[in-house]
Design a protein around this motif. Structure first.
Motif, PDB file in Angstrom:
ATOM      1  N   LEU A  63       0.823  -1.211   0.000  1.00  0.00           N
ATOM      2  CA  LEU A  63       0.000   0.000   0.000  1.00  0.00           C
ATOM      3  C   LEU A  63       0.858   1.262   0.000  1.00  0.00           C
ATOM      4  CD1 LEU A  63      -2.825   1.353   0.327  1.00  0.00           C
ATOM      5  CD2 LEU A  63      -2.451   1.227   2.793  1.00  0.00           C
ATOM      6  N   VAL A  64       1.849   1.315   0.899  1.00  0.00           N
ATOM      7  CA  VAL A  64       2.620   2.546   1.099  1.00  0.00           C
ATOM      8  C   VAL A  64       3.713   2.714   0.038  1.00  0.00           C
ATOM      9  CG1 VAL A  64       4.169   3.744   2.690  1.00  0.00           C
ATOM     10  CG2 VAL A  64       2.138   2.587   3.560  1.00  0.00           C
ATOM     11  N   VAL A  65       4.460   1.657  -0.263  1.00  0.00           N
ATOM     12  CA  VAL A  65       5.604   1.757  -1.157  1.00  0.00           C
ATOM     13  C   VAL A  65       5.192   1.667  -2.626  1.00  0.00           C
ATOM     14  CG1 VAL A  65       7.829   0.739  -1.785  1.00  0.00           C
ATOM     15  CG2 VAL A  65       7.116   0.816   0.617  1.00  0.00           C
ATOM     16  N   LEU A  66       4.347   0.703  -2.956  1.00  0.00           N
ATOM     17  CA  LEU A  66       3.987   0.477  -4.354  1.00  0.00           C
ATOM     18  C   LEU A  66       2.656   1.100  -4.740  1.00  0.00           C
ATOM     19  CD1 LEU A  66       5.110  -3.258  -4.746  1.00  0.00           C
ATOM     20  CD2 LEU A  66       6.397  -1.181  -5.249  1.00  0.00           C
ATOM     21  N   GLY A  67       1.899   1.571  -3.759  1.00  0.00           N
ATOM     22  CA  GLY A  67       0.618   2.192  -4.070  1.00  0.00           C
ATOM     23  C   GLY A  67      -0.471   1.217  -4.470  1.00  0.00           C
ATOM     24  N   ILE A  68      -0.263  -0.044  -4.159  1.00  0.00           N
ATOM     25  CA  ILE A  68      -1.282  -1.065  -4.462  1.00  0.00           C
ATOM     26  C   ILE A  68      -2.310  -1.063  -3.341  1.00  0.00           C
ATOM     27  CG2 ILE A  68      -1.693  -3.534  -4.793  1.00  0.00           C
ATOM     28  CD1 ILE A  68       1.113  -3.738  -5.925  1.00  0.00           C
ATOM     29  N   GLY A  69      -3.573  -0.997  -3.689  1.00  0.00           N
ATOM     30  CA  GLY A  69      -4.634  -0.905  -2.698  1.00  0.00           C
ATOM     31  C   GLY A  69      -4.877  -2.204  -1.955  1.00  0.00           C
ATOM     32  N   TYR A  70      -5.864  -2.160  -1.101  1.00  0.00           N
ATOM     33  CA  TYR A  70      -6.186  -3.306  -0.239  1.00  0.00           C
ATOM     34  C   TYR A  70      -6.515  -4.548  -1.059  1.00  0.00           C
ATOM     35  CZ  TYR A  70      -8.996  -6.225   2.898  1.00  0.00           C
ATOM     36  OH  TYR A  70      -9.517  -7.271   3.600  1.00  0.00           O
ATOM     37  N   TRP A  71      -7.279  -4.404  -2.125  1.00  0.00           N
ATOM     38  CA  TRP A  71      -7.743  -5.573  -2.872  1.00  0.00           C
ATOM     39  C   TRP A  71      -6.591  -6.257  -3.589  1.00  0.00           C
ATOM     40  CZ3 TRP A  71     -12.174  -6.850  -1.070  1.00  0.00           C
ATOM     41  CH2 TRP A  71     -13.059  -5.851  -0.627  1.00  0.00           C
ATOM     42  N   GLY A  72      -5.660  -5.458  -4.111  1.00  0.00           N
ATOM     43  CA  GLY A  72      -4.473  -6.069  -4.707  1.00  0.00           C
ATOM     44  C   GLY A  72      -3.609  -6.748  -3.660  1.00  0.00           C
ATOM     45  N   TYR A 130      -3.483   0.993   9.520  1.00  0.00           N
ATOM     46  CA  TYR A 130      -3.731   0.558   8.148  1.00  0.00           C
ATOM     47  C   TYR A 130      -5.163   0.964   7.801  1.00  0.00           C
ATOM     48  CZ  TYR A 130      -3.691  -2.388   3.967  1.00  0.00           C
ATOM     49  OH  TYR A 130      -3.740  -2.842   2.676  1.00  0.00           O
ATOM     50  N   PRO A 131      -5.357   1.751   6.758  1.00  0.00           N
ATOM     51  CA  PRO A 131      -6.700   2.287   6.484  1.00  0.00           C
ATOM     52  C   PRO A 131      -7.681   1.214   6.011  1.00  0.00           C
ATOM     53  CG  PRO A 131      -5.198   2.856   4.707  1.00  0.00           C
ATOM     54  CD  PRO A 131      -4.358   2.231   5.777  1.00  0.00           C
ATOM     55  N   THR A 132      -8.915   1.366   6.434  1.00  0.00           N
ATOM     56  CA  THR A 132      -9.981   0.494   5.930  1.00  0.00           C
ATOM     57  C   THR A 132     -10.271   0.847   4.474  1.00  0.00           C
ATOM     58  OG1 THR A 132     -10.984   0.389   8.125  1.00  0.00           O
ATOM     59  CG2 THR A 132     -12.373  -0.236   6.270  1.00  0.00           C
ATOM     60  N   PRO A 133     -10.401  -0.131   3.586  1.00  0.00           N
ATOM     61  CA  PRO A 133     -10.695   0.193   2.181  1.00  0.00           C
ATOM     62  C   PRO A 133     -11.984   0.996   2.045  1.00  0.00           C
ATOM     63  CG  PRO A 133     -10.995  -2.153   2.635  1.00  0.00           C
ATOM     64  CD  PRO A 133     -10.308  -1.587   3.816  1.00  0.00           C
ATOM     65  N   GLY A 214      -3.390 -12.240   7.943  1.00  0.00           N
ATOM     66  CA  GLY A 214      -2.711 -11.009   8.318  1.00  0.00           C
ATOM     67  C   GLY A 214      -3.233  -9.800   7.568  1.00  0.00           C
ATOM     68  N   VAL A 215      -3.518  -9.965   6.270  1.00  0.00           N
ATOM     69  CA  VAL A 215      -4.090  -8.866   5.486  1.00  0.00           C
ATOM     70  C   VAL A 215      -5.475  -8.498   6.017  1.00  0.00           C
ATOM     71  CG1 VAL A 215      -4.761  -8.093   3.185  1.00  0.00           C
ATOM     72  CG2 VAL A 215      -2.786  -9.591   3.458  1.00  0.00           C
ATOM     73  N   LEU A 216      -6.293  -9.504   6.326  1.00  0.00           N
ATOM     74  CA  LEU A 216      -7.632  -9.230   6.865  1.00  0.00           C
ATOM     75  C   LEU A 216      -7.550  -8.500   8.202  1.00  0.00           C
ATOM     76  CD1 LEU A 216      -9.581 -12.568   6.199  1.00  0.00           C
ATOM     77  CD2 LEU A 216      -9.731 -10.440   4.903  1.00  0.00           C
ATOM     78  N   ALA A 217      -6.538  -8.848   9.008  1.00  0.00           N
ATOM     79  CA  ALA A 217      -6.440  -8.281  10.357  1.00  0.00           C
ATOM     80  C   ALA A 217      -5.880  -6.867  10.368  1.00  0.00           C
ATOM     81  CB  ALA A 217      -5.570  -9.179  11.235  1.00  0.00           C
ATOM     82  N   ALA A 218      -5.119  -6.485   9.330  1.00  0.00           N
ATOM     83  CA  ALA A 218      -4.393  -5.214   9.354  1.00  0.00           C
ATOM     84  C   ALA A 218      -5.289  -3.999   9.644  1.00  0.00           C
ATOM     85  CB  ALA A 218      -3.625  -5.027   8.045  1.00  0.00           C
ATOM     86  N   PRO A 219      -6.434  -3.818   8.990  1.00  0.00           N
ATOM     87  CA  PRO A 219      -7.252  -2.649   9.303  1.00  0.00           C
ATOM     88  C   PRO A 219      -7.925  -2.707  10.677  1.00  0.00           C
ATOM     89  CG  PRO A 219      -7.733  -3.475   7.090  1.00  0.00           C
ATOM     90  CD  PRO A 219      -6.937  -4.530   7.805  1.00  0.00           C
ATOM     91  N   ILE A 220      -7.986  -3.889  11.294  1.00  0.00           N
ATOM     92  CA  ILE A 220      -8.673  -4.035  12.582  1.00  0.00           C
ATOM     93  C   ILE A 220      -7.700  -3.890  13.740  1.00  0.00           C
ATOM     94  CG2 ILE A 220      -9.980  -5.625  14.047  1.00  0.00           C
ATOM     95  CD1 ILE A 220     -11.202  -6.819  11.569  1.00  0.00           C
ATOM     96  N   THR A 221      -6.607  -4.616  13.689  1.00  0.00           N
ATOM     97  CA  THR A 221      -5.672  -4.663  14.822  1.00  0.00           C
ATOM     98  C   THR A 221      -4.451  -3.771  14.631  1.00  0.00           C
ATOM     99  OG1 THR A 221      -4.446  -6.534  13.902  1.00  0.00           O
ATOM    100  CG2 THR A 221      -6.351  -7.040  15.266  1.00  0.00           C
ATOM    101  N   GLN A 222      -4.326  -3.107  13.483  1.00  0.00           N
ATOM    102  CA  GLN A 222      -3.125  -2.384  13.086  1.00  0.00           C
ATOM    103  C   GLN A 222      -1.998  -3.371  12.791  1.00  0.00           C
ATOM    104  OE1 GLN A 222      -2.260   0.618  16.089  1.00  0.00           O
ATOM    105  NE2 GLN A 222      -3.736   2.028  15.152  1.00  0.00           N
ATOM    106  N   VAL A 223      -0.960  -2.870  12.119  1.00  0.00           N
ATOM    107  CA  VAL A 223       0.175  -3.704  11.735  1.00  0.00           C
ATOM    108  C   VAL A 223       1.212  -3.619  12.843  1.00  0.00           C
ATOM    109  CG1 VAL A 223       1.933  -4.105   9.987  1.00  0.00           C
ATOM    110  CG2 VAL A 223      -0.319  -3.235   9.309  1.00  0.00           C
TER     111      VAL A 223
END
Length: 296
Positions: A63-72, A130-133, A214-223
């Motif tokens: 998300l941050v480095v490559l600009g790929i969104g949550y779905w990617g 981590y932002p929610t989509p 881990g991807v599913l948890a990121a917007p809920i629990t933070q990274v």
């Protein structure tokens, strides 16, 4: 309603049920990966929690480095973690084949410490938001509770992956080859099947499930570098309750334990942190192989 009869507002009861269901979804996906790895490779993968954390960080980097969104990231991060798992199995775990399984446990435990220590050194122990989509922001008012869209999505996505994994390993030819490879690998190789490749891919798929969680948890629990170590002991307890190596046991028990944990927070909050381990102790006394495990 039941909640009012018991003296609890329905919002409290259903809110904790929702939290329990979400936790159960994470327990199910993580314990499913552990069950796949143990059932097919006889490896107690203690690095599973660290690889779960790695999935969240991979999603954050995409998300941050490559600009790929949550779905990617939901697709690419599990592939990245699964690729790392393939390298681990190919160059480390395979060298331990044929000797005591304790060495595999010690190796994966050491890997978990190294991976978590490296990320703590680089990013500290605090969480990274981590932002929610955008498509899953907000929620719906069900009358008795407010259901955030993202949390509902987590439950649906986790159940879909669990059902697909069960179908893949229990109803397809690939699953039949993998199960046969655990029973008699030499005979299977005699029929022209590349057993080492199958076991490597099975390990990669198992840890990819951890990355997906881990991807599913990121917007809920933070990274957080320690997010895996805080969860892995509970997940191991879930696997033991369901039966080591049982795919269906991992799914059903994971969801059930999450719900039981959520209900315990309503009726007996002090016991919510230990209720899963109490259930594990009772199950091991009554049925040592687990609820869905095969007895010898």
């Amino acid at each position: 309603m039941l909640a009012e009869l018991l003296g609890f507002p329905p919002q409290v009861l259903f809110g904790q049920l929702l939290l329990g269901l979400i936790n159960g979804a994470f327990y199910a996906v993580l314990s499913l990966g552990l069950a796949v790895i143990f059932g097919l490779l006889n490896i107690v993968n203690f690095a599973h929690g660290a690889l779960y954390m790695l999935g969240a960080f991979a999603s954050y980097f995409l998300l941050v480095v490559l600009g790929i969104g949550y779905w990617g990231a939901l697709i690419l991060a599990p592939v990245m973690v699964g690729s790392a798992g393939i390298l681990i199995e190919r160059f480390l775990l395979r060298r331990l084949s044929g000797i005591d399984h304790l060495y595999g446990l010690l190796l994966t435990f050491g890997l978990a410490i190294v991976i978590e220590g490296l990320f703590v050194k680089l990013y500290g122990a605090s969480g990274i938001p981590y932002p929610t989509p955008e498509a899953l922001k907000g929620g719906v008012n069900l009358g008795f509770m407010f259901l955030p869209w993202y949390r509902g999505w987590v439950v649906v996505a986790a159940l879909a992956v669990c059902l697909f994994t069960w179908w893949l390993f229990e109803r397809t030819r690939i699953g039949a080859y993998l199960r046969a490879g655990t029973e008699n690998p030499r005979l299977l190789q005699a029929f022209g099947v590349n057993v080492p490749l199958l076991t490597t891919l099975a390990y990669g798929y198992g840890v990819a499930l951890a990355g997906f969680a881990g991807v599913l948890a990121a917007p809920i629990t933070q990274v957080n570098p320690l997010m895996g170590s805080n969860l892995i002991i509970v997940v191991f307890a879930v696997v033991v309750i369901g039966g080591m190596g049982s795919i269906m046991g991992a799914v059903v028990t994971g969801i059930a334990m999450g719900v039981i944990e959520g209900l315990t927070k309503v009726f007996w909050p002090e016991a919510s942190a230990t209720v899963i381990f109490a259930v594990m102790a009772v199950v091991l006394i009554l049925r040592p192989a687990g609820l869905f495990g095969r007895t010898a």
